[in-house]
Design an enzyme around this catalytic site. Structure first.
Site, PDB file in Angstrom:
ATOM      1  N   CYS A  84       0.815  -1.227   0.000  1.00 33.36           N
ATOM      2  CA  CYS A  84       0.000   0.000   0.000  1.00 33.36           C
ATOM      3  C   CYS A  84       0.846   1.274   0.000  1.00 33.36           C
ATOM      4  O   CYS A  84       0.339   2.352  -0.274  1.00 33.36           O
ATOM      5  CB  CYS A  84      -0.938   0.002   1.196  1.00 33.36           C
ATOM      6  SG  CYS A  84      -1.994  -1.435   1.208  1.00 33.36           S
TER       7      CYS A  84
ATOM      8  N   HIS B  97      -3.364   6.975   2.551  1.00 28.24           N
ATOM      9  CA  HIS B  97      -3.758   5.672   2.005  1.00 28.24           C
ATOM     10  C   HIS B  97      -5.148   5.331   2.540  1.00 28.24           C
ATOM     11  O   HIS B  97      -5.439   5.530   3.727  1.00 28.24           O
ATOM     12  CB  HIS B  97      -2.741   4.616   2.434  1.00 28.24           C
ATOM     13  CG  HIS B  97      -3.185   3.220   2.145  1.00 28.24           C
ATOM     14  ND1 HIS B  97      -3.595   2.827   0.898  1.00 28.24           N
ATOM     15  CD2 HIS B  97      -3.287   2.121   2.948  1.00 28.24           C
ATOM     16  CE1 HIS B  97      -3.928   1.542   0.947  1.00 28.24           C
ATOM     17  NE2 HIS B  97      -3.754   1.096   2.176  1.00 28.24           N
TER      18      HIS B  97
ATOM     19  N   ASN C 175     -10.066  -0.526  -0.447  1.00 32.51           N
ATOM     20  CA  ASN C 175      -8.610  -0.415  -0.414  1.00 32.51           C
ATOM     21  C   ASN C 175      -8.038  -1.001  -1.704  1.00 32.51           C
ATOM     22  O   ASN C 175      -8.030  -2.218  -1.885  1.00 32.51           O
ATOM     23  CB  ASN C 175      -8.085  -1.169   0.814  1.00 32.51           C
ATOM     24  CG  ASN C 175      -6.579  -1.121   0.946  1.00 32.51           C
ATOM     25  OD1 ASN C 175      -5.879  -0.662   0.053  1.00 32.51           O
ATOM     26  ND2 ASN C 175      -6.079  -1.610   2.067  1.00 32.51           N
TER      27      ASN C 175
END
Ligand code: UT7
Length: 326
Positions: free
Chosen positions: A112, A252, A282
């Protein structure tokens, strides 16, 4: 010399998976997912669609928005943990798909945090003076490694990608600073256990579900809250800034509760924080460039605005980046 962002783009596949769709597939509820993560729906690729296809769409939009031809691109960097193939970079596939005959490129694997790592790499190569038009993409096809019977992971992740064009800046706008970290001692908490050189694919690894994402959600959550907040505050402190100096914080997008903790640590108001995890889930390396393009489309950013990016992901990896909008 600095590197500045001169175009942004994103691509989300057409197919969507809502919380109510998931209610029909696993033991979960819209209420649980929304209250624990903030997610309402995510996008998923169609049959035969892979990370390079999403990256291609992002790169073509960047060319269109910037008015550049594919031949002008020097370098393509792709942050992804879900390449089309274990061998052959997604960057090379995108180079071919857009016909960027003069570009080279490679993939960066940092889960990520991948897009922030790739931005740092791209910016430094622009600053070297050798590269003038650098495409940086963050994209992941998480549905290719998710077990849709595992409620610990399948409710969180989605597919998608975004990217930017980096060019040299002839003034003080551009990427001002960055802080990046890795701590591989945390690798076992968020990983795909097999398919690499340690546990190559076999009947046994498939039978045991070792090609799917494994996540110890609670441990990852704990580290994400602390490290993303710390690294966001650290870059502000290093630059003698406080939260009120920022126009926008783009963290994020993993879980709204992690974002809220980082925003609180930097003393930010709600209108300074971009949250779109509700729409896309996500998307791993995709979240930050997708959010950046959302901010541009919503006309939030003006020249000289200060923007803070922050990420945390598998590895563990984490980092922040301070940008003066050009
Ligand atoms: O992208 C960067 C890396 N990833 C992250 O940053 C993710 C970090 N972790 C998280 O976001 C959260 O830990 C999760 C969203 C994954 C889980 O939320 P949580 O508040 O940590 O839940 P939990 O794992 O502590 O589970 C609480 C309860 C459990 O039930 P019991 O044992 O209390 O009866 C779980 O079995 O919720 C249950 N549960 C669910 N219930 C309904 C876990 N997943 C689900 C689900 N639907 N999808």
């Amino acid at each position: 010399m600095k590197a500045k962002i001169t175009a942004t783009a994103k691509y989300l596949p057409k197919r969507t998976l809502t919380n109510s769709d998931l209610e029909k597939m696993i033991e979960t509820s819209d209420e649980w997912i929304k209250s624990r993560t903030g997610i309402e729906k995510r996008h998923l690729v169609g049959e035969g669609e892979a990370t390079s296809d999403m990256g291609k769409e992002v790169a073509l939009k960047l060319l269109k928005k910037s008015g550049k031809s594919a031949n002008e691109i020097d370098l393509i960097l792709v942050a992804t943990s879900t390449p089309d193939y274990p061998v052959v970079s997604t960057a090379a596939l995108i180079q071919d798909k857009i016909g960027a005959k003069n570009a080279w490129g490679y993939d960066i694997v940092a889960a990520c945090t991948g897009f922030v790592y790739a931005m740092e790499t791209g910016a430094k190569l622009v600053e070297s003076g050798k590269y003038k038009n650098v495409i940086v993409i963050g994209a992941d096809t998480m549905s290719s490694i998710i077990d849709y019977t595992d409620r610990n992971t399948c409710v969180i992740f989605g597919d998608g990608g975004g990217g930017v064009l980096l060019e040299p800046s002839n003034n003080d706008c551009g990427i001002l600073d960055s802080i990046l970290y890795a701590d591989g001692s945390g690798h076992q908490y968020l990983t795909v256990p097999a398919g690499g050189s340690l546990h190559p694919a076999s009947k046994d690894t498939v039978k045991k579900g070792m090609h799917y994402v494994y996540q110890d959600g609670k441990t990852v959550f704990k580290f994400a809250v602390k490290n993303m907040a710390d690294v966001s505050k650290q870059i502000l402190d290093n630059n003698n800034l406080s939260g009120k100096d920022l126009k926008l914080f783009i963290p994020h997008q993993a879980n709204k509760r992690i974002i809220d903790a980082a925003a609180k640590r930097c003393e930010l108001n709600d209108d300074q924080v971009l949250i779109n995890v509700n729409k896309y889930g996500n998307t791993t390396a995709g979240t930050i460039p997708i959010a950046l393009d959302d901010a541009v489309e919503e006309n939030i950013l003006e020249k000289n605005d200060l923007l803070l990016l922050a990420a945390f992901g598998g590895g563990f990896t984490w980092g922040s980046m301070l940008i003066k909008w050009a």
